[in-house]
Motif scaffolding. Structure first.
Motif, PDB file in Angstrom:
ATOM      1  N   THR A  87       0.858  -1.178   0.000  1.00  0.00           N
ATOM      2  CA  THR A  87       0.000   0.000   0.000  1.00  0.00           C
ATOM      3  C   THR A  87       0.894   1.227   0.000  1.00  0.00           C
ATOM      4  N   ARG A 101      -2.995   3.814  -2.666  1.00  0.00           N
ATOM      5  CA  ARG A 101      -3.442   2.658  -3.436  1.00  0.00           C
ATOM      6  C   ARG A 101      -2.719   1.403  -2.980  1.00  0.00           C
ATOM      7  N   THR A 102      -3.425   0.299  -3.068  1.00  0.00           N
ATOM      8  CA  THR A 102      -2.837  -0.991  -2.734  1.00  0.00           C
ATOM      9  C   THR A 102      -2.657  -1.795  -4.019  1.00  0.00           C
ATOM     10  N   PHE A 103      -1.475  -2.391  -4.158  1.00  0.00           N
ATOM     11  CA  PHE A 103      -1.145  -3.166  -5.347  1.00  0.00           C
ATOM     12  C   PHE A 103      -0.781  -4.586  -4.930  1.00  0.00           C
ATOM     13  N   GLU A 108       0.160  -6.899 -10.055  1.00  0.00           N
ATOM     14  CA  GLU A 108      -0.123  -5.502 -10.369  1.00  0.00           C
ATOM     15  C   GLU A 108       1.144  -4.639 -10.375  1.00  0.00           C
ATOM     16  N   LEU A 112       1.552  -0.501 -10.515  1.00  0.00           N
ATOM     17  CA  LEU A 112       2.324   0.227  -9.501  1.00  0.00           C
ATOM     18  C   LEU A 112       3.343   1.147 -10.172  1.00  0.00           C
ATOM     19  N   TRP A 115       1.660   4.206 -11.640  1.00  0.00           N
ATOM     20  CA  TRP A 115       1.218   5.106 -10.569  1.00  0.00           C
ATOM     21  C   TRP A 115       2.408   5.866  -9.995  1.00  0.00           C
TER      22      TRP A 115
END
Length: 301
Positions: A87, A101-103, A108, A112, A115
């Motif tokens: 996160t 955001r959580t990856f 993902e 990440l 982002w």
């Protein structure tokens, strides 16, 4: 007797660490999961990139904005700091809004990177090495070691450093020792061609060199704001407080603190734990990578 006071892994290189109670030693000698992920400039091969700054890694040496990211992790297991999710929280910039955001990892990883690149202002890749990770010292992959008393002493040199915990966040060690004097870790290295066997609980590290510092400890770990004259003050105070046992020829200048280690292959899979007793044992001959050489061999050969 000195003991392990704290174990810290850094699952995403150059981002926040996470304290763990136990940590297995993975292949190549690093704590399992430590620096297993890293951000690099898009298209850069992490094996060819320099960790010294300006060489492709998005780290504190080359990118002060990385200090603005906060990270929390879901870990793979009780002794494995490989992140299964991270996160991330970023501050607002002209390029991107503040956001958390959580990856899920590794699935993902591209999201990440996109982002993080939006925040940084340039394209980056998230790279992964689940075996040895991405350590700064590519020869000495083992856990880095410093004492809490050292952190307290060095924090006292700077009015703007709050305490030992902040100094630990600036220096980013894996193993923090308690019940020992400041600069005890300087006992854990010797001359070039030599290493010091360090018993830690039921396993063993080999101390090989005092870590050469860079710009990162001078920066606030949350904001990246730099302490003016940090290096000059550090060098002066380090020289003034140098203990009598700091006499190896590897200590060739005063901008060194913390000890880099290697772990012999026979100890891969062992674990370190908070509370483990620590003692410096014998001095052994090592090769250029810090690996002990067989009896009768020359470390210089």
């Amino acid at each position: 007797m000195p003991r392990v006071d704290e174990l810290v892994a850094y699952p995403l290189k150059s981002c926040d660490g996470v304290a763990v109670d136990r940590a297995a030693i993975g292949p190549e000698g690093a704590l399992r999961g430590d620096r297993s992920y890293a951000l690099v400039e898009a298209g850069v091969d992490p094996e060819a990139a320099s960790v010294g700054g300006g060489g492709g890694y998005v780290n504190g040496k080359s990118e002060p904005a990385i200090h603005g990211l906060r990270a929390e992790y879901d870990l793979a297991g009780a002794t494995d700091a490989t992140p299964t999710a991270v996160t991330l929280t970023r501050p607002e910039t002209e390029r991107a809004p503040a956001e958390e955001r959580t990856f899920a990892l590794p699935d993902e990883g591209d999201a990440l990177a996109d982002w993080a690149g939006e925040y940084l202002g340039y394209d980056v890749d998230l790279v992964r090495d689940p075996a040895g990770g991405f350590p700064d010292d590519r020869a000495a992959h083992g856990p880095t070691v410093v004492s809490r008393a050292t952190l307290e002493a060095v924090a006292s040199w700077f009015d703007s450093v709050a305490d030992a915990t902040e100094m630990r966040r600036r220096l980013r060690p894996n193993v923090v020792l308690g019940d020992c004097p400041a600069f005890f870790e300087d006992r854990l290295f010797a001359d070039h061609g030599e290493g010091v066997r360090v018993a830690v609980g039921e396993t063993e590290l080999i101390g090989v060199n005092p870590c050469q510092r860079c710009v990162v400890p001078s920066r606030d770990p949350d904001t990246g704001a730099e302490i003016e004259g940090f290096r000059e003050t550090f060098v002066r105070k380090r020289r003034e407080t140098l203990p009598e046992w700091t006499d190896g020829d590897r200590f060739d200048h005063d901008f060194r603190l913390m000890v880099n280690t290697v772990v012999e292959e026979r100890a891969w899979g062992d674990a370190l734990a908070a509370g483990d007793a620590v003692s410096a044992e014998d001095v052994v001959a090592v090769d250029e990578n810090g690996t002990p050489v067989a009896d009768g061999d020359s470390a210089a050969e």
